[in-house]
Structure formats: C-alpha cells, structure tokens
Design an enzyme around this catalytic site. Sequence first.
Site, mmCIF file in Angstrom:
data_model
loop_
_atom_site.group_PDB
_atom_site.id
_atom_site.type_symbol
_atom_site.label_atom_id
_atom_site.label_comp_id
_atom_site.label_asym_id
_atom_site.label_seq_id
_atom_site.Cartn_x
_atom_site.Cartn_y
_atom_site.Cartn_z
ATOM 1 N N ASP A 165 -6.443 2.560 -8.409
ATOM 2 C CA ASP A 165 -7.873 2.606 -7.669
ATOM 3 C C ASP A 165 -8.375 3.972 -8.077
ATOM 4 O O ASP A 165 -8.340 5.034 -7.348
ATOM 5 C CB ASP A 165 -7.889 2.355 -6.257
ATOM 6 C CG ASP A 165 -9.064 2.332 -5.500
ATOM 7 O OD1 ASP A 165 -10.254 2.512 -6.223
ATOM 8 O OD2 ASP A 165 -9.157 1.991 -4.266
ATOM 9 N N THR A 187 -4.990 -7.803 6.891
ATOM 10 C CA THR A 187 -5.216 -7.816 8.162
ATOM 11 C C THR A 187 -5.084 -9.172 8.875
ATOM 12 O O THR A 187 -4.611 -9.142 10.046
ATOM 13 C CB THR A 187 -6.686 -7.596 8.442
ATOM 14 O OG1 THR A 187 -7.051 -6.213 7.818
ATOM 15 C CG2 THR A 187 -7.068 -7.244 9.882
ATOM 16 N N SER A 214 0.889 -1.335 0.268
ATOM 17 C CA SER A 214 0.067 -0.039 0.005
ATOM 18 C C SER A 214 1.100 1.307 -0.012
ATOM 19 O O SER A 214 1.929 1.314 0.375
ATOM 20 C CB SER A 214 -0.902 -0.039 1.217
ATOM 21 O OG SER A 214 -0.065 0.133 2.380
ATOM 22 N N GLU A 227 -10.135 -0.594 -10.256
ATOM 23 C CA GLU A 227 -11.150 -0.945 -9.312
ATOM 24 C C GLU A 227 -12.586 -0.170 -10.041
ATOM 25 O O GLU A 227 -12.657 0.859 -10.114
ATOM 26 C CB GLU A 227 -10.898 -0.586 -8.027
ATOM 27 C CG GLU A 227 -11.981 -0.815 -7.005
ATOM 28 C CD GLU A 227 -11.402 -0.722 -5.417
ATOM 29 O OE1 GLU A 227 -10.355 -1.221 -5.268
ATOM 30 O OE2 GLU A 227 -12.154 -0.082 -4.600
ATOM 31 N N GLY A 236 -10.149 -7.482 0.478
ATOM 32 C CA GLY A 236 -10.702 -7.818 1.858
ATOM 33 C C GLY A 236 -10.922 -9.495 2.120
ATOM 34 O O GLY A 236 -11.893 -9.703 2.727
ATOM 35 N N ASP A 239 -0.816 -1.530 -4.241
ATOM 36 C CA ASP A 239 -2.219 -1.845 -3.704
ATOM 37 C C ASP A 239 -2.988 -0.617 -3.616
ATOM 38 O O ASP A 239 -2.466 0.329 -2.747
ATOM 39 C CB ASP A 239 -2.055 -2.640 -2.328
ATOM 40 C CG ASP A 239 -3.490 -3.109 -1.930
ATOM 41 O OD1 ASP A 239 -4.255 -3.559 -2.773
ATOM 42 O OD2 ASP A 239 -3.586 -3.494 -0.715
#
Length: 287
Positions: free
Chosen positions: A105, A232, A49, A135, A208, A84
């Site tokens: 994105d 995560t 990211s 995206e 996700g 990302d």
Amino acid sequence: MLVSATEMLQKAKAGHYAVGQFNINNIEWTKAILTTAQEMNSPVILGVSEGAGKYMGGYDAVVGMVKGMIKGLNITVPVAIHLDHGSYDHCYKCMEAGFSSIMFDGSHYPIEENVAKTKELVEAAHKLGISIEAEVGSIGGEEDGVVGAGECADPMECKAIADLGVDFLAAGIGNIHGKYPANWKGLSFETLAAVQEQTGDLPLVLHGGTGIPADMIKKAISLGVAKINVNTECQLSFAAAVRKYIEEGKDLQGKGFDPRKLLAPGTEAIKATVKEKMELFGSVNKA
Ligand code: 13P
C-alpha cells in the site's frame, strides 16, 4: 492448497465473479474461513494486516498455522495468505515468511514514489511466484492505525501502476474500511469504469466490503472487481454471537467457560457471514 492469488483472480475476472478476502485474527477465524471455503468449494484469500500478524505472534506463526490447518483439515480449495495494506518493509518480511501473496500500500506516497517502490516489489515477488496487489487512491476509514480519506483514484495513475505488472489493483472509489456513515455517497462507478478502461483485464480489488449493499457489490463486479475484502463484518458477527452466549449465562452452565465452547457460537457466526459473502460474490463452486 496454498497458492498465489493470481490465477484465482484472473479466473474470477474472466468469469464475472469475485473472490473474497477475509481477514484473520486467530485460530477461530482461520478455521471458520477455511472450512467454509471448503464446504462452498470456493477459492479464498486470507488477509493478514500488519497488526493482526503481530497479534498472532508474527508472520512465521501465521504461515505455520495456515499451512498446518490446510493439511490437518484437508483443505483442497485454492487458498492464498495475503498481507493486507503492507508497508515496504513488511512486504519483504512476509515474502520471507512464506506468504503466497502481498499487498504493497503505497497510496500515501507521491505517485512517483508509489511507482518506484511498487516496481521493485513486483520484481521481488514474482521471482518467488508470489502475487502482488498495489493501491492507488487511499481507502477511507481506519484500519490498524492506517487512516485514509476515501479518495477516488486517478485512472491514469492506476494505469501507471498496472503497467508495472502488479497482479491486481486496489483503486479507491469512495469505499472505506469499517461501517459506512449514514451520509455515505456510495461507490463511484464512474471512477471504477474509468479505471477498468485504463487497466483492461487486470483484476480490480474492492476494499471495505463491510456494509456495501448487494446491488452495489454486483455492479462493482460487473465493472471488473474480482476481489472483495471483508473484515469488520466478521468481527461484528463474532462479537454479537459471543455476547449472546454470555448474556444468556451459558458460560456459567457446566463447562460452558471452556474456550472451545465459549467461542464456538462466534466461529459459527463467522462461517455464516463468509458463506453469505461467497454466495453474493459468486465464488461458490469456482474452486
Ligand atoms: P472492512 O473492514 O470494511 O470489511 O474492510 C476490509 C478491508 O478492506 C481489508 O483491507
């Protein structure tokens, strides 16, 4: 072997499995993911990211670290370094730094602007042999300050972006970053099926990945998802393992405070999470 993500994802789509994108934060993360991919004989995508890139000292540092480890650890499976949720400017920065893959994105722009910017970036990336993800329909939750509401993408907008020649496409299907709330309605397979109908053989991306039940992951793969992003879950397993080490007082025994000892359980925990995901996604022995 550092490669773009195009071929590995086309193979995944055709073979009905998915390649994991695991986000990296530092040396422990990168080493854990690369060595697990090698052990599992699986292709892998290292997600970076913008925030993580800054944390690691910039994109050149990231590329240097990953390339150095691929050489130093003898990693022969296909590896992509992928930006990302990149902004327009950072897509260019990463291409310049030697990333093999980028994500633009533009989901927060009106569709016309998302189309125009994506089109330009597709040309720039492909000139350099770099793969590009776009995206449509923002992914919910919060990631590095980018907040989305968990929309379902419009399949016709997905077609408009797919037709620009992107290599893979992230379409919002009710998925969100981070832990899923107790009242989450689950993935919209109706949306996913409609998106695949409009985009054909194009590999689709599920963001996700943390906390999506195994049966939903499998169904998503059967409907054209060929790349699944996990971030995560590795953070949670790393933190739990390091917490346990410290709570057991191990950092106070002998040289237990040595970072190479202190962070080792966390690294092992990331490896276990990545292995579990690769098995679930079906990418083992697909290198
Ligand atoms: P999670 O943090 O929910 O696994 O999401 C990762 C992701 O989609 C990165 O783009």
